[in-house]
Design a protein around this motif. Structure first.
Motif, mmCIF file in Angstrom:
data_model
loop_
_atom_site.group_PDB
_atom_site.id
_atom_site.type_symbol
_atom_site.label_atom_id
_atom_site.label_comp_id
_atom_site.label_asym_id
_atom_site.label_seq_id
_atom_site.Cartn_x
_atom_site.Cartn_y
_atom_site.Cartn_z
ATOM 1 N N GLY A 142 20.825 12.395 -42.817
ATOM 2 C CA GLY A 142 22.171 12.565 -42.630
ATOM 3 C C GLY A 142 22.345 13.657 -41.277
ATOM 4 O O GLY A 142 23.448 12.848 -40.743
ATOM 5 N N ASN A 143 21.241 14.085 -40.557
ATOM 6 C CA ASN A 143 21.454 14.296 -39.209
ATOM 7 C C ASN A 143 21.563 12.821 -38.358
ATOM 8 O O ASN A 143 22.350 13.223 -37.094
ATOM 9 C CB ASN A 143 20.364 15.542 -38.572
ATOM 10 N N ILE A 144 21.818 12.473 -38.767
ATOM 11 C CA ILE A 144 21.104 10.947 -37.435
ATOM 12 C C ILE A 144 22.854 10.600 -37.651
ATOM 13 O O ILE A 144 23.598 10.149 -37.049
ATOM 14 C CB ILE A 144 20.339 10.050 -37.606
ATOM 15 N N ALA A 145 23.479 10.259 -38.967
ATOM 16 C CA ALA A 145 24.546 9.950 -39.251
ATOM 17 C C ALA A 145 25.659 10.659 -39.074
ATOM 18 O O ALA A 145 26.393 9.985 -38.389
ATOM 19 C CB ALA A 145 24.392 9.737 -40.487
ATOM 20 N N GLN A 146 25.457 11.837 -38.471
ATOM 21 C CA GLN A 146 26.368 12.830 -37.839
ATOM 22 C C GLN A 146 26.195 13.077 -36.941
ATOM 23 O O GLN A 146 26.850 13.424 -36.149
ATOM 24 C CB GLN A 146 26.664 14.291 -39.070
ATOM 25 N N LEU A 147 25.729 12.830 -35.421
ATOM 26 C CA LEU A 147 25.531 12.555 -34.717
ATOM 27 C C LEU A 147 26.913 11.909 -33.299
ATOM 28 O O LEU A 147 27.135 12.203 -32.591
ATOM 29 C CB LEU A 147 23.983 11.475 -34.058
ATOM 30 N N GLU A 148 26.931 10.491 -34.258
ATOM 31 C CA GLU A 148 28.212 10.548 -33.687
ATOM 32 C C GLU A 148 29.499 11.765 -33.352
ATOM 33 O O GLU A 148 30.101 11.929 -32.184
ATOM 34 C CB GLU A 148 28.405 8.432 -34.117
ATOM 35 N N HIS A 149 29.499 12.229 -34.865
ATOM 36 C CA HIS A 149 30.561 13.318 -34.677
ATOM 37 C C HIS A 149 29.929 14.343 -34.177
ATOM 38 O O HIS A 149 30.651 15.367 -33.649
ATOM 39 C CB HIS A 149 30.462 13.831 -36.380
ATOM 40 N N GLN A 150 28.591 14.978 -34.249
ATOM 41 C CA GLN A 150 27.904 15.852 -32.770
ATOM 42 C C GLN A 150 28.255 15.980 -31.603
ATOM 43 O O GLN A 150 28.871 16.746 -31.301
ATOM 44 C CB GLN A 150 26.715 16.450 -33.644
ATOM 45 N N LYS A 151 28.083 14.080 -31.531
ATOM 46 C CA LYS A 151 29.109 13.698 -29.739
ATOM 47 C C LYS A 151 29.528 14.180 -29.676
ATOM 48 O O LYS A 151 30.103 15.038 -28.313
ATOM 49 C CB LYS A 151 28.155 12.933 -29.675
ATOM 50 N N ARG A 152 31.051 14.011 -29.929
ATOM 51 C CA ARG A 152 32.137 14.101 -29.854
ATOM 52 C C ARG A 152 32.659 15.777 -29.581
ATOM 53 O O ARG A 152 33.074 16.527 -28.733
ATOM 54 C CB ARG A 152 33.149 13.614 -31.039
ATOM 55 N N ILE A 153 32.011 16.520 -30.901
ATOM 56 C CA ILE A 153 32.151 17.739 -30.969
ATOM 57 C C ILE A 153 30.914 18.779 -29.662
ATOM 58 O O ILE A 153 31.572 19.222 -28.636
ATOM 59 C CB ILE A 153 32.224 18.943 -32.278
ATOM 60 N N ILE A 154 30.292 18.209 -29.261
ATOM 61 C CA ILE A 154 29.988 18.626 -28.408
ATOM 62 C C ILE A 154 29.964 18.453 -27.143
ATOM 63 O O ILE A 154 30.319 19.423 -25.891
ATOM 64 C CB ILE A 154 28.313 18.635 -28.068
ATOM 65 N N ALA A 155 30.785 17.281 -26.838
ATOM 66 C CA ALA A 155 31.364 16.876 -25.687
ATOM 67 C C ALA A 155 33.038 17.381 -25.771
ATOM 68 O O ALA A 155 32.830 17.639 -23.720
ATOM 69 C CB ALA A 155 31.810 14.966 -25.674
ATOM 70 N N ALA A 156 32.722 17.672 -26.212
ATOM 71 C CA ALA A 156 34.023 18.843 -26.128
ATOM 72 C C ALA A 156 34.154 19.966 -25.729
ATOM 73 O O ALA A 156 34.734 20.856 -25.211
ATOM 74 C CB ALA A 156 35.690 18.727 -27.582
ATOM 75 N N GLU A 157 32.816 21.068 -26.517
ATOM 76 C CA GLU A 157 32.127 21.460 -25.888
ATOM 77 C C GLU A 157 32.036 22.431 -24.457
ATOM 78 O O GLU A 157 31.903 22.952 -23.963
ATOM 79 C CB GLU A 157 31.619 22.551 -27.179
ATOM 80 N N GLN A 158 30.691 20.858 -24.240
ATOM 81 C CA GLN A 158 30.574 21.373 -22.811
ATOM 82 C C GLN A 158 31.660 20.717 -21.663
ATOM 83 O O GLN A 158 31.488 21.223 -20.977
ATOM 84 C CB GLN A 158 29.545 19.861 -22.395
ATOM 85 N N ALA A 159 32.811 20.252 -22.140
ATOM 86 C CA ALA A 159 33.854 19.938 -21.350
ATOM 87 C C ALA A 159 34.696 21.350 -21.144
ATOM 88 O O ALA A 159 34.621 21.871 -19.799
ATOM 89 C CB ALA A 159 35.653 19.157 -22.058
ATOM 90 N N ARG A 160 34.682 21.971 -22.322
ATOM 91 C CA ARG A 160 35.153 23.249 -21.605
ATOM 92 C C ARG A 160 34.465 24.182 -20.774
ATOM 93 O O ARG A 160 34.628 24.864 -20.313
ATOM 94 C CB ARG A 160 35.726 24.346 -23.288
ATOM 95 N N ILE A 161 32.990 24.431 -21.544
ATOM 96 C CA ILE A 161 32.245 25.275 -20.948
ATOM 97 C C ILE A 161 32.170 24.582 -19.529
ATOM 98 O O ILE A 161 32.479 26.172 -18.448
ATOM 99 C CB ILE A 161 31.373 25.359 -21.604
ATOM 100 N N ARG A 162 32.090 23.601 -18.828
ATOM 101 C CA ARG A 162 32.376 22.292 -17.718
ATOM 102 C C ARG A 162 33.629 23.583 -16.945
ATOM 103 O O ARG A 162 33.722 23.773 -15.883
ATOM 104 C CB ARG A 162 31.667 21.589 -17.542
ATOM 105 N N ALA A 163 34.784 23.301 -17.630
ATOM 106 C CA ALA A 163 35.916 23.572 -17.118
ATOM 107 C C ALA A 163 35.505 25.190 -16.064
ATOM 108 O O ALA A 163 35.968 25.849 -15.625
ATOM 109 C CB ALA A 163 36.575 23.449 -17.151
#
Length: 150
Positions: free
Chosen positions: A45-66
């Motif tokens: 289940g977590n591997i299936a949600q990995l792509e969704h998590q990657k988008r969420i994590i990427a958005a969060e990382q971009a906010r933190i990086r900024a």
């Protein structure tokens, strides 16, 4: 014992960045990474949600990086002075550590976590020092710390 596959939720130094699927020792994964919220077990289940998590994590990382880049820009050119008792030869009675530097920055209304201040060793002599403050791999700045003897 077999290794454990996990999905990193946050960047972990020397292991990987957020969203990656990595293999670790079972104890490290179960006792450190997962309880601290740094990783998820790599179930179907977590591997299936990995792509969704990657988008969420990427958005969060971009906010933190900024945010980190903004804080690094605010610290450019910042200088703090710390007064300590000194002996006749310019050596301090005690030392100046990351805690002292963070407190001196706080007195200038600049809040920086002391863990972000990188000191190899505490300062034990009067002088002027360049101290790196590392927010992330791509956002770091050096501040000037003047240790003044009293």
């Amino acid at each position: 014992m077999a290794n454990l596959e996990i999905i990193l939720r946050k960047d972990v130094e020397h292991l990987g960045s957020a969203g990656e699927l990595v293999t670790v020792r079972p104890g490290y994964g179960r006792n450190y990474l997962i309880p601290r919220g740094l990783a998820l077990a790599a179930t179907r289940g977590n591997i299936a949600q990995l792509e969704h998590q990657k988008r969420i994590i990427a958005a969060e990382q971009a906010r933190i990086r900024a945010e980190h880049i903004k804080m690094a820009e605010a610290l450019k050119g910042v200088s703090v002075s710390i007064a300590r008792k000194k002996g006749a030869d310019g050596k301090l009675f005690g030392s100046v550590s990351t805690k002292d530097i963070a407190e001196a920055l706080a007195m200038q209304n600049i809040n920086v976590d002391r863990k972000l201040i990188r000191l190899e060793d505490p300062f034990k002599a009067v002088g002027s020092y360049e101290v790196p403050v590392r927010f992330s791999a791509d956002a770091s700045v050096e501040i000037r710390v003047n240790v003044v003897g009293v």
